[in-house]
Design an enzyme around this catalytic site. Structure first.
Site, PDB file in Angstrom:
ATOM      1  CG  ASN A  10     -42.583 -22.007 -12.055  1.00 11.81           C
ATOM      2  OD1 ASN A  10     -43.026 -22.770 -11.198  1.00 11.81           O
ATOM      3  ND2 ASN A  10     -42.458 -22.350 -13.330  1.00 11.81           N
ATOM      4  CD1 TRP A  11     -39.740 -20.885  -5.938  1.00 13.57           C
ATOM      5  CD2 TRP A  11     -40.767 -21.744  -4.146  1.00 13.57           C
ATOM      6  NE1 TRP A  11     -39.556 -20.012  -4.888  1.00 13.57           N
ATOM      7  CE2 TRP A  11     -40.181 -20.518  -3.779  1.00 13.57           C
ATOM      8  CE3 TRP A  11     -41.462 -22.473  -3.174  1.00 13.57           C
ATOM      9  CZ2 TRP A  11     -40.279 -20.005  -2.473  1.00 13.57           C
ATOM     10  CZ3 TRP A  11     -41.564 -21.969  -1.884  1.00 13.57           C
ATOM     11  CH2 TRP A  11     -40.975 -20.748  -1.542  1.00 13.57           C
ATOM     12  CE  LYS A  12     -38.990 -23.912 -13.800  1.00 12.52           C
ATOM     13  NZ  LYS A  12     -38.576 -24.081 -15.170  1.00 12.52           N
ATOM     14  CG  HIS A  96     -44.671 -23.062 -16.962  1.00 13.05           C
ATOM     15  ND1 HIS A  96     -43.758 -23.974 -17.430  1.00 13.05           N
ATOM     16  CD2 HIS A  96     -43.958 -22.017 -16.465  1.00 13.05           C
ATOM     17  CE1 HIS A  96     -42.534 -23.492 -17.219  1.00 13.05           C
ATOM     18  NE2 HIS A  96     -42.633 -22.316 -16.632  1.00 13.05           N
ATOM     19  CD  GLU A  98     -40.884 -26.337 -16.774  1.00 11.73           C
ATOM     20  OE1 GLU A  98     -41.396 -26.398 -15.645  1.00 11.73           O
ATOM     21  OE2 GLU A  98     -39.816 -25.720 -17.010  1.00 11.73           O
ATOM     22  CD  GLU A 168     -42.158 -18.400 -18.447  1.00 13.09           C
ATOM     23  OE1 GLU A 168     -41.348 -18.010 -17.603  1.00 13.09           O
ATOM     24  OE2 GLU A 168     -42.749 -19.493 -18.368  1.00 13.09           O
ATOM     25  N   GLY A 174     -34.852 -22.429 -18.283  1.00 13.32           N
ATOM     26  CA  GLY A 174     -33.986 -23.395 -17.627  1.00 13.32           C
ATOM     27  C   GLY A 174     -32.737 -23.740 -18.431  1.00 13.32           C
ATOM     28  CB  SER A 214     -32.278 -18.004 -18.440  1.00 18.92           C
ATOM     29  OG  SER A 214     -32.405 -19.379 -18.728  1.00 18.92           O
ATOM     30  N   GLY A 235     -37.720 -18.908 -12.732  1.00 17.04           N
ATOM     31  CA  GLY A 235     -37.639 -20.290 -12.262  1.00 17.04           C
ATOM     32  C   GLY A 235     -36.426 -20.491 -11.377  1.00 17.04           C
ATOM     33  N   GLY A 236     -35.353 -20.993 -11.978  1.00 17.42           N
ATOM     34  CA  GLY A 236     -34.160 -21.385 -11.212  1.00 17.42           C
ATOM     35  C   GLY A 236     -33.660 -20.341 -10.224  1.00 17.42           C
TER      36      GLY A 236
HETATM   37  C1  PEP Z   1     -39.981 -20.667 -15.611  1.00 20.66           C
HETATM   38  O1  PEP Z   1     -40.025 -21.711 -14.988  1.00 20.66           O
HETATM   39  O2  PEP Z   1     -41.038 -20.104 -15.923  1.00 20.66           O
HETATM   40  C2  PEP Z   1     -38.677 -20.112 -15.964  1.00 20.66           C
HETATM   41  C3  PEP Z   1     -38.644 -18.993 -16.656  1.00 20.66           C
HETATM   42  O3  PEP Z   1     -37.561 -20.802 -15.559  1.00 20.66           O
HETATM   43  P1  PEP Z   1     -36.030 -20.279 -15.596  1.00 20.66           P
HETATM   44  O4  PEP Z   1     -36.021 -18.918 -14.976  1.00 20.66           O
HETATM   45  O5  PEP Z   1     -35.271 -21.294 -14.796  1.00 20.66           O
HETATM   46  O6  PEP Z   1     -35.621 -20.228 -17.041  1.00 20.66           O
END
Ligand code: PEP
Length: 250
Positions: A10-12, A96, A98, A168, A174, A214, A235-236
């Site tokens: 997930n590049w957001k 998601h 967010e 999640e 994040g 994470s 994500g990150g």
């Molecule tokens: C996500 O955006 O779904 C996510 C899990 O982000 P991160 O890995 O940065 O916690």
């Protein structure tokens, strides 16, 4: 029971088209021939054509971070399922945290989007998870069950095969805080049991449930290596080709 793992990026709201293309060009050789797991990238809508084109013919699928539930219409700023399919997108995230937190997406909206994705043959990844206050209040199981029931309203066992769930925990997204494998496994068991209750034991046993929050190269094996955990939504750590490839190859 063998469920093929899915490792999703997930590049957001990151990357330009040039940066997205450079990622794919560097990433594909790192995962060439990797058939153990499915791999999917979820860039912003404006990057989708570039990423689909760059990944064409490879073992990497491309999807949207969000779609609208309506097939078309006066919904300024939104992306339709038909638009996603027309440019070659095959997957979509739905609900998601967010989207739930900043764009007021409810379980009802998630449910409408899930119906739209299934109707059009797009693989949906339905995201669920508790916030910190809910976990601390001992409400995690109730929250997860409510989200599964809400998301799956009107979904039958016959429709369910393509659905993927991403667990999640919101407090782990994040933040650098990761659920321990035991916490993740417990949550996945609760989710799988609820799916089985709603749609039958077979659907429950077959549904892929990813962990997100994470995930990094150094914790991927401990998490995805669990029998209950069928992949990761990242994500990150998915923004750099080498770091995401290391997770894919956990
Ligand atoms: C996500 O955006 O779904 C996510 C899990 O982000 P991160 O890995 O940065 O916690």
């Amino acid at each position: 029971m063998s469920r093929k793992a899915l490792i999703a990026a997930n590049w957001k709201m990151f990357k330009t088209p040039a940066e997205a293309k450079a990622f794919v060009d560097a990433f594909l050789p790192l995962v060439a021939g990797h058939a153990r797991d499915e791999i999917a990238l979820f860039p912003s809508p404006v990057l989708l054509p570039t990423v689909v084109e760059a990944a064409r013919g490879s073992n990497v699928a491309v999807g949207a971070q969000n779609i609208h539930f309506a097939e078309e219409g006066a919904y300024t700023g939104e992306t339709s399922i038909g638009q996603l399919k027309a440019i070659g997108g095959t997957h979509t995230l739905i609900g998601h945290s967010e989207r739930r937190q900043y764009f007021a997406e409810t379980d009802e909206i998630v449910n409408q989007k899930l119906h739209t994705a299934l109707k059009h043959g797009v693989v949906p990844i339905v995201c669920i998870g508790e916030v910190l206050a809910e976990r601390e209040a001992g409400k995690t199981a109730d929250v997860l069950k409510t989200q599964v029931i809400g998301a799956f309203a009107g979904i039958t066992a016959e429709m369910a095969a393509p659905i993927v769930i991403a667990y999640e925990p919101v407090w782990a997204i994040g933040t650098g805080k990761t659920a321990t494998p035991e916490m993740a496994v417990d949550a996945h068991r609760i989710i799988r049991a609820e799916v089985a209750k709603l749609l039958g034991a077979q659907v429950g046993a077959n549904m892929r449930i990813l962990y997100g929050g994470s995930v990094k190269a150094d914790n991927a094996t401990a998490l995805i290596g669990q029998e209950e955990i069928d992949g990761a939504l990242v994500g990150g750590a998915s923004l750099k080709p080498d770091s995401f490839a290391a997770i894919v190859k956990y």
